[in-house]
Design a protein around this motif. Structure first.
Motif, short mmCIF file in Angstrom:
data_model
loop_
_atom_site.label_atom_id
_atom_site.label_comp_id
_atom_site.label_asym_id
_atom_site.label_seq_id
_atom_site.Cartn_x
_atom_site.Cartn_y
_atom_site.Cartn_z
N PRO A 92 49.01 64.76 29.62
CA PRO A 92 48.30 65.33 30.76
C PRO A 92 48.74 64.67 32.06
CG PRO A 92 46.78 64.83 28.97
CD PRO A 92 48.09 64.23 28.59
N ASP A 93 48.95 65.48 33.08
CA ASP A 93 49.40 64.97 34.37
C ASP A 93 48.17 64.60 35.20
OD1 ASP A 93 50.63 64.25 36.66
OD2 ASP A 93 51.41 66.24 37.16
N THR A 94 47.72 63.37 35.07
CA THR A 94 46.55 62.91 35.82
C THR A 94 47.03 62.05 36.98
OG1 THR A 94 45.37 62.83 33.71
CG2 THR A 94 44.28 61.82 35.60
N ASP A 95 47.52 62.72 38.02
CA ASP A 95 48.01 62.04 39.22
C ASP A 95 49.03 60.95 38.88
OD1 ASP A 95 46.36 63.52 40.99
OD2 ASP A 95 44.65 62.25 40.48
N SER A 96 49.97 61.28 37.99
CA SER A 96 50.95 60.28 37.57
C SER A 96 51.84 59.83 38.72
CB SER A 96 51.80 60.81 36.42
OG SER A 96 52.46 62.01 36.79
N PHE A 97 51.93 60.62 39.78
CA PHE A 97 52.71 60.21 40.96
C PHE A 97 52.12 58.96 41.59
CE2 PHE A 97 49.30 62.74 42.70
CZ PHE A 97 48.97 62.09 43.87
N ALA A 98 50.82 58.71 41.35
CA ALA A 98 50.14 57.56 41.96
C ALA A 98 50.06 56.37 41.01
CB ALA A 98 48.73 57.97 42.39
N TRP A 99 50.65 56.47 39.83
CA TRP A 99 50.65 55.34 38.91
C TRP A 99 51.46 54.20 39.51
CZ3 TRP A 99 51.74 57.72 33.38
CH2 TRP A 99 50.68 58.55 33.03
N ARG A 100 50.90 52.99 39.45
CA ARG A 100 51.60 51.83 39.98
C ARG A 100 51.70 50.70 38.95
NH1 ARG A 100 52.93 55.22 42.58
NH2 ARG A 100 52.99 55.48 44.85
N ALA A 101 51.14 50.89 37.77
CA ALA A 101 51.27 49.90 36.69
C ALA A 101 50.99 50.60 35.36
CB ALA A 101 50.31 48.73 36.88
N LEU A 102 51.71 50.17 34.32
CA LEU A 102 51.52 50.70 32.98
C LEU A 102 51.37 49.56 31.99
CD1 LEU A 102 54.09 53.65 32.57
CD2 LEU A 102 51.60 53.82 32.48
N ARG A 103 50.47 49.72 31.04
CA ARG A 103 50.29 48.77 29.95
C ARG A 103 49.98 49.56 28.69
NH1 ARG A 103 45.59 47.00 27.57
NH2 ARG A 103 45.75 45.07 26.38
N TRP A 104 50.57 49.15 27.58
CA TRP A 104 50.33 49.84 26.31
C TRP A 104 49.71 48.85 25.34
CZ3 TRP A 104 54.02 54.21 24.55
CH2 TRP A 104 53.42 54.95 23.50
N ASN A 105 48.42 49.05 25.06
CA ASN A 105 47.74 48.16 24.11
C ASN A 105 47.68 48.82 22.74
OD1 ASN A 105 45.77 50.12 24.32
ND2 ASN A 105 44.37 48.87 25.54
N GLY A 106 46.85 48.30 21.86
CA GLY A 106 46.78 48.82 20.50
C GLY A 106 46.25 50.23 20.40
N GLU A 164 56.80 62.78 37.58
CA GLU A 164 55.86 63.82 37.98
C GLU A 164 55.11 64.39 36.79
OE1 GLU A 164 57.88 66.78 40.19
OE2 GLU A 164 58.44 65.43 41.85
N SER A 165 55.73 64.36 35.63
CA SER A 165 55.08 64.85 34.41
C SER A 165 55.36 63.85 33.30
CB SER A 165 55.62 66.23 34.03
OG SER A 165 54.96 66.73 32.88
N PRO A 166 54.39 62.99 32.93
CA PRO A 166 54.64 61.94 31.94
C PRO A 166 54.97 62.50 30.56
CG PRO A 166 52.30 62.09 32.48
CD PRO A 166 53.02 62.96 33.45
N VAL A 167 55.91 61.82 29.88
CA VAL A 167 56.39 62.28 28.57
C VAL A 167 56.37 61.10 27.61
CG1 VAL A 167 58.29 63.32 27.29
CG2 VAL A 167 57.88 63.99 29.66
N LEU A 168 55.94 61.36 26.38
CA LEU A 168 55.93 60.35 25.33
C LEU A 168 57.03 60.69 24.32
CD1 LEU A 168 54.45 57.90 24.09
CD2 LEU A 168 53.04 59.53 22.82
N PHE A 169 57.97 59.76 24.12
CA PHE A 169 59.09 59.96 23.20
C PHE A 169 58.89 59.13 21.94
CE2 PHE A 169 60.91 60.86 27.37
CZ PHE A 169 61.60 62.04 27.13
N THR A 170 59.22 59.73 20.78
CA THR A 170 59.30 59.01 19.52
C THR A 170 60.78 58.80 19.22
OG1 THR A 170 57.25 59.97 18.71
CG2 THR A 170 58.73 59.01 17.07
N LEU A 171 61.23 57.56 19.21
CA LEU A 171 62.65 57.27 19.16
C LEU A 171 63.28 57.64 17.83
CD1 LEU A 171 62.61 53.84 21.01
CD2 LEU A 171 63.26 56.07 21.94
#
Length: 334
Positions: free
Chosen positions: A206-220, A190-197
């Motif tokens: 920012p919560d931009t309708d993250s409930f509706a996210w259906r795919a994630l990709r992390w590019n450069g 419901e609220s996306p979080v970015l962790f630094t390990l």
């Protein structure tokens, strides 16, 4: 007229769309078929994605209804068992982009109380992290780190043996994704979080309708998400919250727990299921079981959309749907 190169781009885009057409389990046989229009009930997801491309796209690794982790060769349907351990059908399979590692959740079905373990299929070994919770793992692009779940906790195991704790993370609506370097982790929810390990720090995005996210990709440049909303399909910059519409459906989308989406590894294409009523009861409702599912591919840069699957005829690209328990169906796409 499209050039051969352009046609090949669409065929390659269709290949990654396998990831959007899933159900909770496959079966002991593989059926290659052509038939009439796909219905929403054919492709609706009732569980997690339990299969991935392997062997450079020549095979599909999946958890079969026969309780085996197998690979089926698209060209002729020949199957081979990948690992002797019994996979848990309700947890997904995770493969590194270089195909050097393939993780799944294994268990002993004969035990009075099931005990789940994290297992690496290519090395045929349990990962020494003890008992885990049967939730789909995630893997870093270089296969150096793997995320797994235990009771009340989320952890990341590094190849060095070091374990990082992730205090707040969820596998819904999409599983967590690592940064290209494997040093950061994005958890949706419901609220996306970015962790630094390395230092355990976190930053809410920012919560931009993250409930509706259906795919994630992390590019450069950062993480991208595909969001399926009634009015549009959006491509979202998860870090900044900026988004842009890449497709407007004519009737509706297969979504809200039923449909998935995918982003190609190069980020050039997104895929999702659009629905259209074949036989309406009225202007307000569709006859039961008469919603057609159309697999759509959109080229991100140009916004061009192409339907690559509905009523398939003749040979072409194969993608997978599981229309019923007991069989993994491979369907030709013209």
């Amino acid at each position: 007229m499209k050039t051969d190169a352009m046609a090949m781009d669409w065929r390659q885009a269709a290949a990654f769309a396998l990831l959007v057409s899933v159900a909770s389990c496959g079966g002991p046989r593989t059926v290659v078929e052509n038939r009439g229009p796909l219905l929403a009930s054919d492709v609706a997801t009732s569980g997690v994605s339990t299969f991935v491309w392997v062997s450079g796209g020549a095979e599909i690794a999946y958890v079969s209804g026969g309780a085996q982790l197998v690979a089926v060769r698209i060209a002729d349907g020949v199957r081979r068992q990948l690992d002797a351990a019994t996979p848990y059908f309700a947890a997904g399979v995770a493969r590194s982009p270089d195909e050097s590692a393939l993780y799944f959740i294994a268990y002993d079905p004969s035990a009075a109380v099931p005990r789940f373990t994290l297992r690496e299929a290519l090395a045929h070994r349990d990962v020494p992290v003890g008992e885990v919770t049967p939730i789909s793992p995630s893997i870093s692009p270089d296969a150096r780190r793997v995320l797994y779940w235990t009771a009340g906790a989320v952890s990341v195991l590094d190849a060095s043996g070091v374990t990082f704790s992730v205090p707040t993370c969820t596998a819904s609506p999409v599983r967590p994704v690592f940064s290209p370097s494997g040093d950061q982790l994005l958890c949706a929810g419901e609220s996306p979080v970015l962790f630094t390990l390395a230092d355990g720090s976190s930053r809410r995005l920012p919560d931009t309708d993250s409930f509706a996210w259906r795919a994630l990709r992390w590019n450069g440049t950062g993480p991208q998400a595909v969001a399926l909303l009634p009015e549009n399909v959006y491509l979202t910059d998860a870090a900044s919250g900026q988004r842009r519409a890449v497709y407007k459906p004519s009737q509706g989308l297969l979504n809200y727990g039923l449909g998935e989406a995918a982003i190609s590894e190069d980020g050039r294409f997104v895929a999702f299921w659009e629905t259209e009523c074949l036989h309406a009861d009225s202007i307000f409702s569709c006859q039961a079981g008469q919603n057609e599912a159309r697999l759509m591919i959109v080229e991100v840069a140009s916004g061009r959309a192409k339907m690559v699957a509905s009523g398939a005829q003749g040979p072409g690209i194969a993608y997978v749907f599981q229309a019923e328990y007991g069989e993994l169906h491979v369907r030709a796409v013209p």
